[in-house]
Scaffold this active site. Structure first.
Site, mmCIF file in Angstrom:
data_model
loop_
_atom_site.group_PDB
_atom_site.id
_atom_site.type_symbol
_atom_site.label_atom_id
_atom_site.label_comp_id
_atom_site.label_asym_id
_atom_site.label_seq_id
_atom_site.Cartn_x
_atom_site.Cartn_y
_atom_site.Cartn_z
ATOM 1 N N LYS A 100 -27.118 0.032 -1.731
ATOM 2 C CA LYS A 100 -27.313 -0.058 -0.278
ATOM 3 C C LYS A 100 -26.043 -0.326 0.523
ATOM 4 O O LYS A 100 -26.025 -0.117 1.737
ATOM 5 C CB LYS A 100 -28.314 -1.177 0.056
ATOM 6 C CG LYS A 100 -29.746 -0.903 -0.333
ATOM 7 C CD LYS A 100 -30.363 0.159 0.538
ATOM 8 C CE LYS A 100 -31.000 1.198 -0.338
ATOM 9 N NZ LYS A 100 -31.162 2.489 0.177
ATOM 10 N N TYR A 138 -35.179 2.723 -1.739
ATOM 11 C CA TYR A 138 -34.000 3.313 -2.385
ATOM 12 C C TYR A 138 -33.482 4.506 -1.577
ATOM 13 O O TYR A 138 -32.273 4.678 -1.401
ATOM 14 C CB TYR A 138 -34.345 3.733 -3.819
ATOM 15 C CG TYR A 138 -33.127 4.030 -4.665
ATOM 16 C CD1 TYR A 138 -32.596 3.051 -5.507
ATOM 17 C CD2 TYR A 138 -32.497 5.270 -4.632
ATOM 18 C CE1 TYR A 138 -31.470 3.307 -6.281
ATOM 19 C CE2 TYR A 138 -31.375 5.538 -5.394
ATOM 20 C CZ TYR A 138 -30.867 4.551 -6.215
ATOM 21 O OH TYR A 138 -29.755 4.799 -6.974
ATOM 22 N N PRO A 188 -24.740 -4.502 -5.715
ATOM 23 C CA PRO A 188 -24.828 -3.041 -5.701
ATOM 24 C C PRO A 188 -26.060 -2.429 -6.392
ATOM 25 O O PRO A 188 -26.230 -1.221 -6.358
ATOM 26 C CB PRO A 188 -23.537 -2.602 -6.407
ATOM 27 C CG PRO A 188 -23.104 -3.775 -7.201
ATOM 28 C CD PRO A 188 -23.599 -4.988 -6.516
ATOM 29 N N TYR A 192 -31.279 3.183 -14.787
ATOM 30 C CA TYR A 192 -31.173 1.731 -14.613
ATOM 31 C C TYR A 192 -31.905 1.085 -15.779
ATOM 32 O O TYR A 192 -33.103 1.334 -15.963
ATOM 33 C CB TYR A 192 -31.850 1.285 -13.305
ATOM 34 C CG TYR A 192 -31.113 1.667 -12.040
ATOM 35 C CD1 TYR A 192 -31.217 2.946 -11.496
ATOM 36 C CD2 TYR A 192 -30.339 0.725 -11.356
ATOM 37 C CE1 TYR A 192 -30.552 3.282 -10.318
ATOM 38 C CE2 TYR A 192 -29.676 1.053 -10.171
ATOM 39 C CZ TYR A 192 -29.786 2.333 -9.658
ATOM 40 O OH TYR A 192 -29.131 2.653 -8.493
ATOM 41 N N HIS A 224 -30.247 14.188 -5.805
ATOM 42 C CA HIS A 224 -31.089 13.598 -6.851
ATOM 43 C C HIS A 224 -32.484 13.318 -6.319
ATOM 44 O O HIS A 224 -32.634 12.728 -5.255
ATOM 45 C CB HIS A 224 -30.478 12.289 -7.367
ATOM 46 C CG HIS A 224 -29.387 12.507 -8.365
ATOM 47 N ND1 HIS A 224 -28.924 11.529 -9.187
ATOM 48 C CD2 HIS A 224 -28.679 13.628 -8.676
ATOM 49 C CE1 HIS A 224 -27.976 12.021 -9.976
ATOM 50 N NE2 HIS A 224 -27.802 13.284 -9.672
HETATM 51 P P1 RFL Z 1 -14.672 -1.856 3.337
HETATM 52 O O1 RFL Z 1 -14.854 -0.645 2.523
HETATM 53 O O2 RFL Z 1 -14.406 -3.146 2.660
HETATM 54 O O3 RFL Z 1 -13.493 -1.539 4.358
HETATM 55 C C1 RFL Z 1 -12.877 -2.536 5.126
HETATM 56 C C2 RFL Z 1 -11.480 -2.080 5.456
HETATM 57 O O4 RFL Z 1 -10.855 -3.032 6.298
HETATM 58 C C3 RFL Z 1 -9.531 -3.236 5.860
HETATM 59 N N1 RFL Z 1 -9.109 -4.556 6.337
HETATM 60 C C4 RFL Z 1 -8.242 -4.746 7.364
HETATM 61 N N2 RFL Z 1 -7.588 -3.887 8.153
HETATM 62 C C5 RFL Z 1 -6.762 -4.396 9.112
HETATM 63 N N3 RFL Z 1 -6.561 -5.738 9.281
HETATM 64 C C6 RFL Z 1 -7.206 -6.642 8.506
HETATM 65 N N4 RFL Z 1 -7.025 -7.935 8.681
HETATM 66 C C7 RFL Z 1 -8.104 -6.150 7.495
HETATM 67 N N5 RFL Z 1 -8.889 -6.747 6.558
HETATM 68 C C8 RFL Z 1 -9.478 -5.762 5.880
HETATM 69 C C9 RFL Z 1 -9.600 -3.106 4.361
HETATM 70 O O5 RFL Z 1 -8.357 -2.782 3.757
HETATM 71 C C10 RFL Z 1 -10.617 -1.977 4.208
HETATM 72 O O6 RFL Z 1 -10.000 -0.705 4.144
HETATM 73 O O7 RFL Z 1 -15.924 -2.101 4.321
HETATM 74 P P2 RFL Z 1 -16.910 -1.028 5.044
HETATM 75 O O8 RFL Z 1 -16.130 0.044 5.732
HETATM 76 O O9 RFL Z 1 -17.863 -1.853 5.819
HETATM 77 O O10 RFL Z 1 -17.672 -0.294 3.873
HETATM 78 C C11 RFL Z 1 -18.585 -0.976 3.062
HETATM 79 C C12 RFL Z 1 -18.555 -0.434 1.637
HETATM 80 O O11 RFL Z 1 -17.222 -0.283 1.187
HETATM 81 C C13 RFL Z 1 -19.300 -1.385 0.698
HETATM 82 O O12 RFL Z 1 -20.525 -1.805 1.263
HETATM 83 C C14 RFL Z 1 -19.652 -0.778 -0.643
HETATM 84 O O13 RFL Z 1 -18.587 -0.140 -1.266
HETATM 85 C C15 RFL Z 1 -20.163 -1.936 -1.514
HETATM 86 N N6 RFL Z 1 -19.919 -1.717 -2.905
HETATM 87 C C16 RFL Z 1 -20.752 -0.903 -3.573
HETATM 88 N N7 RFL Z 1 -21.834 -0.400 -2.929
HETATM 89 C C17 RFL Z 1 -22.676 0.404 -3.562
HETATM 90 O O14 RFL Z 1 -23.649 0.876 -2.938
HETATM 91 N N8 RFL Z 1 -22.445 0.745 -4.893
HETATM 92 C C18 RFL Z 1 -21.339 0.273 -5.579
HETATM 93 O O15 RFL Z 1 -21.138 0.592 -6.726
HETATM 94 C C19 RFL Z 1 -20.464 -0.581 -4.931
HETATM 95 N N9 RFL Z 1 -19.374 -1.062 -5.558
HETATM 96 C C20 RFL Z 1 -18.802 -2.287 -3.572
HETATM 97 C C21 RFL Z 1 -18.539 -1.926 -4.897
HETATM 98 C C22 RFL Z 1 -17.958 -3.201 -2.920
HETATM 99 C C23 RFL Z 1 -16.875 -3.786 -3.582
HETATM 100 N N10 RFL Z 1 -16.093 -4.784 -2.881
HETATM 101 C C24 RFL Z 1 -16.167 -4.898 -1.446
HETATM 102 C C25 RFL Z 1 -15.466 -5.856 -3.495
HETATM 103 C C26 RFL Z 1 -17.421 -2.440 -5.549
HETATM 104 C C27 RFL Z 1 -16.589 -3.362 -4.902
HETATM 105 C C28 RFL Z 1 -15.390 -3.853 -5.667
HETATM 106 C C1 PHB Z 2 -22.378 4.172 -8.367
HETATM 107 O O1 PHB Z 2 -22.473 5.369 -8.690
HETATM 108 O O2 PHB Z 2 -21.270 3.625 -8.253
HETATM 109 C C2 PHB Z 2 -23.591 3.371 -8.154
HETATM 110 C C3 PHB Z 2 -24.809 4.000 -8.117
HETATM 111 C C4 PHB Z 2 -25.968 3.251 -7.924
HETATM 112 C C5 PHB Z 2 -25.876 1.879 -7.782
HETATM 113 C C6 PHB Z 2 -24.645 1.250 -7.814
HETATM 114 C C7 PHB Z 2 -23.487 1.996 -8.018
HETATM 115 O O3 PHB Z 2 -27.004 1.144 -7.623
#
Ligand code: RFL
Ligand code: PHB
Length: 393
Positions: A299, A387, A295, A201, A72
């Site tokens: 980032k 971004y 989110p 957005y 993109h």
């Molecule tokens: P993760 O992905 O949370 O992975 C952590 C892993 O550790 C495991 N774990 C354990 N394992 C062993 N023993 C324990 N005691 C443990 N405790 C936990 C968990 O099962 C898991 O598999 O962290 P990581 O790897 O640092 O990655 C970060 C990303 O996942 C996160 O920053 C993003 O996904 C944030 N986020 C979003 N970011 C975006 O840019 N766009 C989004 O749309 C977006 N949606 C989200 C999100 C984060 C969410 N969370 C954390 C609630 C939506 C949600 C629901």
């Molecule tokens: C997504 O595709 O899940 C997404 C993209 C951009 C954002 C947050 C979530 O800022």
């Protein structure tokens, strides 16, 4: 059991770190509390910065990404029922972003880790990380009903916001800086082709909305909702109607999203949080274990990747020469980038959402800021640089 680097958590940060270390000839063990299917299905982020893509390629996980990832060149901002496009390459000297879902990143990394025989245990729940300030920290965990310990040269906590590794940093050394927001996102996955070929957005009087995508057939959509909202109270029809109302344009009154079957609905709270320092003795924190962003700036996943890229380099230098200089710099190097992303995510969030108690004055400030982005290349470049991702420290 013993290993060089014990990794707590098999999310994107833990898995990417394991692959980068493997390429550098450093052995590691990944302990993940959940099962494989759960980890692969968790719907989360969708936007990858170029540096994240480069690291995935360097880790050997670039094949499907190169075929199925969508590049993109910009995003659209909608406000005051008008549309304005922010063009990334012209504002940043050629930078762009990739649409490739976190679920796919995780699937690719797991497949690679298992194929190349790197130890990755699912259903391995870590209870404690002990001896952070000794030469041989130990991870205590349960796997298949039995207690185990893993002795390491270094431990990396990649266990997310609710993980346990953070507690290896003593309370008197650890500071957490936090902010919560008075709204959440209702996230929807739908079998409906995205109507626009870039992310949209939207700021509207009815609240924020975001149209993203997972593929040319699947849309990922978000709506600002009050904290505590039950997704069951949002019928599919209500979701589509509300999205169309928030994206409405005066210049194109017929503009509508393509509707399709809603396959998932969930509510996610918005939070900012940073834990400092990101290292204590021989324990390092990476990704969501150390910091959370709302989110809106896309980032979270990219910051997690940036941490482990910096850490893999530092561990590589230690492995090759015994030098701990980069390891000693890890926390400060990462925190500079983390705070920049915190500020950008806060800015995007507070500029685009409507606070429940928001005054007309506040709304006019938001619209003035959005207008500034639409009319000043400097203001637009500030958004575009953040971004698409700032250079790694
Ligand atoms: P993760 O992905 O949370 O992975 C952590 C892993 O550790 C495991 N774990 C354990 N394992 C062993 N023993 C324990 N005691 C443990 N405790 C936990 C968990 O099962 C898991 O598999 O962290 P990581 O790897 O640092 O990655 C970060 C990303 O996942 C996160 O920053 C993003 O996904 C944030 N986020 C979003 N970011 C975006 O840019 N766009 C989004 O749309 C977006 N949606 C989200 C999100 C984060 C969410 N969370 C954390 C609630 C939506 C949600 C629901
Ligand atoms: C997504 O595709 O899940 C997404 C993209 C951009 C954002 C947050 C979530 O800022």
């Amino acid at each position: 059991m013993r290993t060089t680097v014990g990794i707590v958590g098999g999310g994107p940060s833990g898995l990417l770190l394991a692959r980068l270390l493997h390429r550098a000839g450093i052995d590691s063990v990944v302990l993940e509390s959940r099962d494989r299917a759960y980890v692969e299905r968790r719907q989360r982020a969708g936007i990858l910065e170029q540096a994240t893509v480069d690291a995935l390629c360097a880790a050997g996980a670039g094949g499907r990404l190169a075929r199925e990832g969508i590049v993109h060149d910009g995003i659209e901002l909608r406000y005051d029922r008008r549309a304005h496009r922010v063009d990334f390459p012209s504002l940043t000297g050629g930078r762009r972003v990739w649409v490739y879902a976190q679920t796919e990143v995780v699937k690719d990394l797991i497949a690679l880790q298992l194929a190349e025989g790197g130890p990755l245990f699912f259903g391995a729940e870590v209870h404690a990380v002990e001896g952070a300030d000794t030469a041989q920290p130990v991870i205590r965990y349960t796997h298949e009903g039995r207690e185990h310990s893993l002795t390491c040269d270094y431990v990396v906590g990649c266990d997310g916001f609710h993980g346990v590794a953070r507690t290896a940093v003593p309370e008197q050394v650890r500071s957490t800086y936090e902010r919560s927001y008075p709204y959440s996102w209702l996230g929807v996955l739908a079998e409906a082709p995205p109507v626009h070929d870039e992310l949209v957005y939207a700021h509207s009087e009815r609240g924020f909305a975001l149209a993203s995508m997972r593929s040319p057939q699947v849309s990922r959509l978000y709506l600002q909702v009050p904290n505590g909202t039950d997704p069951a109270h949002w019928s599919d029809e209500r979701i589509w109607d509300e999205l169309d109302a928030r994206f409405a344009l005066d210049s194109d009154p017929a503009w509508r999203l393509n509707r399709g079957t809603v396959t998932a609905k969930s509510v996610l709270p918005m939070r900012s949080s940073v834990t400092e320092p990101m290292r204590y003795g021989r324990v390092f924190l990476a990704g969501d274990a150390a910091h959370i962003v709302p989110p809106t700036g896309a980032k979270g996943l990219n910051l997690a990747a940036a941490d482990v890229i910096v850490l893999a380099r530092a561990l590589g230098a230690w492995h090759e020469s015994g030098s701990v200089e980069l390891l000693d710099a890890y926390s400060d190097t990462c925190l500079r980038r983390v705070w920049r992303a915190e500020q950008f995510s806060y800015f995007m969030t507070t500029t685009l959402h409507t606070d429940p108690g928001q005054s007309g004055f506040d709304t006019r400030l938001q619209l003035s800021q959005l207008d500034r982005i639409a009319t000043s290349p400097h203001a637009a470049a500030e958004l575009a640089e953040n971004y698409t991702g700032l250079p790694l420290g």
